[in-house]
Design a protein around this motif. Structure first.
Motif, PDB file in Angstrom:
ATOM      1  N   THR A   1     160.474  -0.244  14.118  1.00 38.95           N
ATOM      2  CA  THR A   1     160.455  -0.702  15.665  1.00 38.95           C
ATOM      3  C   THR A   1     160.621   0.592  16.645  1.00 38.95           C
ATOM      4  OG1 THR A   1     162.855  -1.448  15.731  1.00 38.95           O
ATOM      5  CG2 THR A   1     161.345  -2.887  15.145  1.00 38.95           C
ATOM      6  N   LEU A   2     161.411   1.760  16.023  1.00 42.02           N
ATOM      7  CA  LEU A   2     161.887   2.795  16.565  1.00 42.02           C
ATOM      8  C   LEU A   2     161.149   4.102  16.062  1.00 42.02           C
ATOM      9  CD1 LEU A   2     165.852   2.127  16.850  1.00 42.02           C
ATOM     10  CD2 LEU A   2     164.069   1.823  19.078  1.00 42.02           C
ATOM     11  N   LEU A   3     160.341   3.925  15.314  1.00 41.77           N
ATOM     12  CA  LEU A   3     159.618   5.149  14.861  1.00 41.77           C
ATOM     13  C   LEU A   3     158.804   5.916  15.662  1.00 41.77           C
ATOM     14  CD1 LEU A   3     158.896   6.596  12.215  1.00 41.77           C
ATOM     15  CD2 LEU A   3     156.946   5.302  11.660  1.00 41.77           C
ATOM     16  N   SER A   4     158.051   5.216  16.457  1.00 39.30           N
ATOM     17  CA  SER A   4     157.374   6.241  17.526  1.00 39.30           C
ATOM     18  C   SER A   4     157.883   6.871  18.324  1.00 39.30           C
ATOM     19  CB  SER A   4     156.330   5.234  18.510  1.00 39.30           C
ATOM     20  OG  SER A   4     157.301   4.487  19.263  1.00 39.30           O
ATOM     21  N   ARG A   5     159.268   6.475  18.779  1.00 41.71           N
ATOM     22  CA  ARG A   5     160.122   7.282  19.556  1.00 41.71           C
ATOM     23  C   ARG A   5     160.421   8.753  18.685  1.00 41.71           C
ATOM     24  NH1 ARG A   5     165.449   4.232  21.564  1.00 41.71           N
ATOM     25  NH2 ARG A   5     163.710   3.093  22.556  1.00 41.71           N
TER      26      ARG A   5
ATOM     27  N   VAL B   1     153.912   3.091   3.791  1.00 49.53           N
ATOM     28  CA  VAL B   1     153.587   4.395   4.099  1.00 49.53           C
ATOM     29  C   VAL B   1     153.098   4.698   5.583  1.00 49.53           C
ATOM     30  CG1 VAL B   1     152.694   6.808   3.512  1.00 49.53           C
ATOM     31  CG2 VAL B   1     153.700   5.223   1.562  1.00 49.53           C
ATOM     32  N   LEU B   2     153.897   4.360   6.374  1.00 50.38           N
ATOM     33  CA  LEU B   2     153.217   4.226   8.022  1.00 50.38           C
ATOM     34  C   LEU B   2     152.781   5.617   8.816  1.00 50.38           C
ATOM     35  CD1 LEU B   2     155.437   1.399   9.471  1.00 50.38           C
ATOM     36  CD2 LEU B   2     153.373   1.185   8.005  1.00 50.38           C
ATOM     37  N   ASP B   3     153.177   6.640   8.140  1.00 53.90           N
ATOM     38  CA  ASP B   3     153.194   7.977   8.636  1.00 53.90           C
ATOM     39  C   ASP B   3     152.451   8.915   7.818  1.00 53.90           C
ATOM     40  OD1 ASP B   3     153.337  10.317  10.397  1.00 53.90           O
ATOM     41  OD2 ASP B   3     154.905  11.119   9.527  1.00 53.90           O
TER      42      ASP B   3
ATOM     43  N   PRO C   1     152.403  -0.336  14.249  1.00 47.94           N
ATOM     44  CA  PRO C   1     153.256   0.780  14.850  1.00 47.94           C
ATOM     45  C   PRO C   1     152.809   1.426  16.133  1.00 47.94           C
ATOM     46  CG  PRO C   1     153.165   1.076  12.597  1.00 47.94           C
ATOM     47  CD  PRO C   1     151.990   0.048  12.995  1.00 47.94           C
ATOM     48  N   GLU C   2     151.456   1.316  16.493  1.00 45.69           N
ATOM     49  CA  GLU C   2     150.852   2.043  17.523  1.00 45.69           C
ATOM     50  C   GLU C   2     150.998   1.013  18.544  1.00 45.69           C
ATOM     51  OE1 GLU C   2     147.937   1.206  14.863  1.00 45.69           O
ATOM     52  OE2 GLU C   2     149.721   2.023  13.962  1.00 45.69           O
TER      53      GLU C   2
ATOM     54  N   ARG D   1     156.387  -1.377  23.442  1.00 41.58           N
ATOM     55  CA  ARG D   1     157.820  -1.668  23.349  1.00 41.58           C
ATOM     56  C   ARG D   1     158.668  -1.679  24.516  1.00 41.58           C
ATOM     57  NH1 ARG D   1     159.260   2.024  19.723  1.00 41.58           N
ATOM     58  NH2 ARG D   1     159.759   3.473  21.468  1.00 41.58           N
ATOM     59  N   GLU D   2     158.401  -0.792  25.458  1.00 40.98           N
ATOM     60  CA  GLU D   2     159.430  -0.859  26.559  1.00 40.98           C
ATOM     61  C   GLU D   2     158.950  -1.921  27.652  1.00 40.98           C
ATOM     62  OE1 GLU D   2     162.192   1.012  26.312  1.00 40.98           O
ATOM     63  OE2 GLU D   2     161.507   2.298  24.388  1.00 40.98           O
TER      64      GLU D   2
END
Length: 366
Positions: A104-108, A131-133, A346-347, A353-354
């Protein structure tokens, strides 16, 4: 997170008066590392984490003996607060490895460039869906499901079937029964919001929350308050005279209630509504500018080792991500398998999200 899935287990243990083994910034680790900074090559490796990182002492010592590194754990509050500190100190990190950022915070974290890419030894044993990245800036360490939990005794006494799906929660028979965490301040709260996005889509989730609000959903700041104060089914909630028999928590919460029950019950007093879940994945990453990069790499390798992965469920109440790790009997007997959790790419989380949280707050809180 707010509170992470791991914080839930550790906080529940604390609420029941249980002391668990953990590596920490002080104590033996600090003593053993005295003077290490004077050496040309440090033998101390520092793990920055949220407050619920936990590992059996013997498992950690085995890693230290085999690797030659001493592990220092710098606990830094909930996952969101800990990550924010690393963003603020980017390039001059407080440690070598960060553990606890979730999907939920990975992109940050990735957008702020706090990690150095590293492909962990043993990554081939991790289930590919975690494995998301693909650049390997972070390595999956654990997974867990945010789900509505219910108080079995309440529903048995009322002769009402407990809810099983998100759709059920807006029905009249469940009016004024659910407590959830604030999506703006809590990781479980955000996960539950994302479950509704995954289920109903961009057009439907706002209508769903309008219905939940009309059906009396209560919103509190974080997991500790929701689970250990307002929820009638938990040990802490019983002591606090909580009157909400539905709470947003984790699929691993029932086994924890059994583990720390006094006396230990034969069956979990709480259940899981498996049609309400959102899957969380937590990651570790090598911090950019780490003083002990080689030690950090060794530590990440350790986090995906079978030894650590099989120790982790009863220490942090989460599921392993490696293919051959076995769950303890407590999990298999008292836990549930969530076959079809809701997921959001995730994208999409990174992009929306915000705004989702802002809209949710205006609909539900204000």
């Amino acid at each position: 997170m707010s509170t992470t899935k791991k914080i839930a287990g550790a906080a529940l243990a604390a609420a029941l008066g249980v002391t668990t083994l953990s590596a920490c910034g002080g104590g033996d680790a600090k003593d053993k590392s005295a003077g290490a900074s004077d050496a040309p090559k440090s033998k101390t490796v520092t793990l920055v984490s949220h407050d619920s990182f936990n590992v059996t002492e013997a498992v950690l010592k085995e890693f230290e003996q085999q690797s030659g590194y001493t592990v220092k754990v710098l606990k830094s509050g909930d996952a969101g607060a800990a990550l924010n500190q690393e963003i603020l100190t980017k390039g001059s990190p407080r440690g070598d490895v960060f553990f606890g950022v979730d999907n939920t915070l990975l992109s940050r974290a990735l957008d702020n460039g706090v990690f150095t890419p590293y492909q962990a030894k043993g990554l081939d044993t991790v289930k590919p869906e975690f494995v998301l990245d693909k650049q390997h800036r972070v390595t999956p360490v654990d997974s867990g499901d945010i789900c509505v939990n219910y108080d079995k005794a309440y529903f048995a006494d009322k002769k009402i079937a407990p809810p099983q799906t998100l759709d059920d929660l807006v029905k009249p028979e469940y009016k004024n029964l659910l407590v959830t965490e604030n999506a703006a301040t809590s990781s479980p709260g955000l996960g539950f919001l994302l479950a509704s996005v995954g289920k109903y889509g961009e057009e439907g989730w706002k209508d769903y929350w309008s219905k939940l609000k009309a059906n009396g959903v209560e919103v509190v700041d974080g997991w500790e308050q929701a689970y250990n104060e307002r929820f009638s089914g938990s040990a802490g909630g019983k002591k606090a005279k909580g009157d909400r028999p539905l709470v947003v928590s984790y699929a691993s919460s029932p086994p924890v209630e059994v583990l720390y029950g006094e006396p230990q019950p034969a069956e979990a007093p709480t259940g899981v509504a498996t049609g309400t879940c959102f899957r969380q994945v937590e990651f570790a990453g090598l911090l950019k500018g780490a003083k002990n990069e080689e030690g950090g790499k060794a530590l990440i390798d350790f986090l995906v080792s079978k030894k650590f992965q099989e120790d982790m469920p009863l220490q942090m109440f989460v599921n392993p991500v490696v293919k051959d790790a076995k769950l303890p009997e407590l999990f298999t007997k008292h836990g549930v398998v969530v076959d079809k959790p809701e997921n959001v790419a995730p994208e999409a989380i990174a992009k929306n999200r915000e705004q989702w949280v802002k809209t949710w707050s205006s609909l539900v809180v204000k």
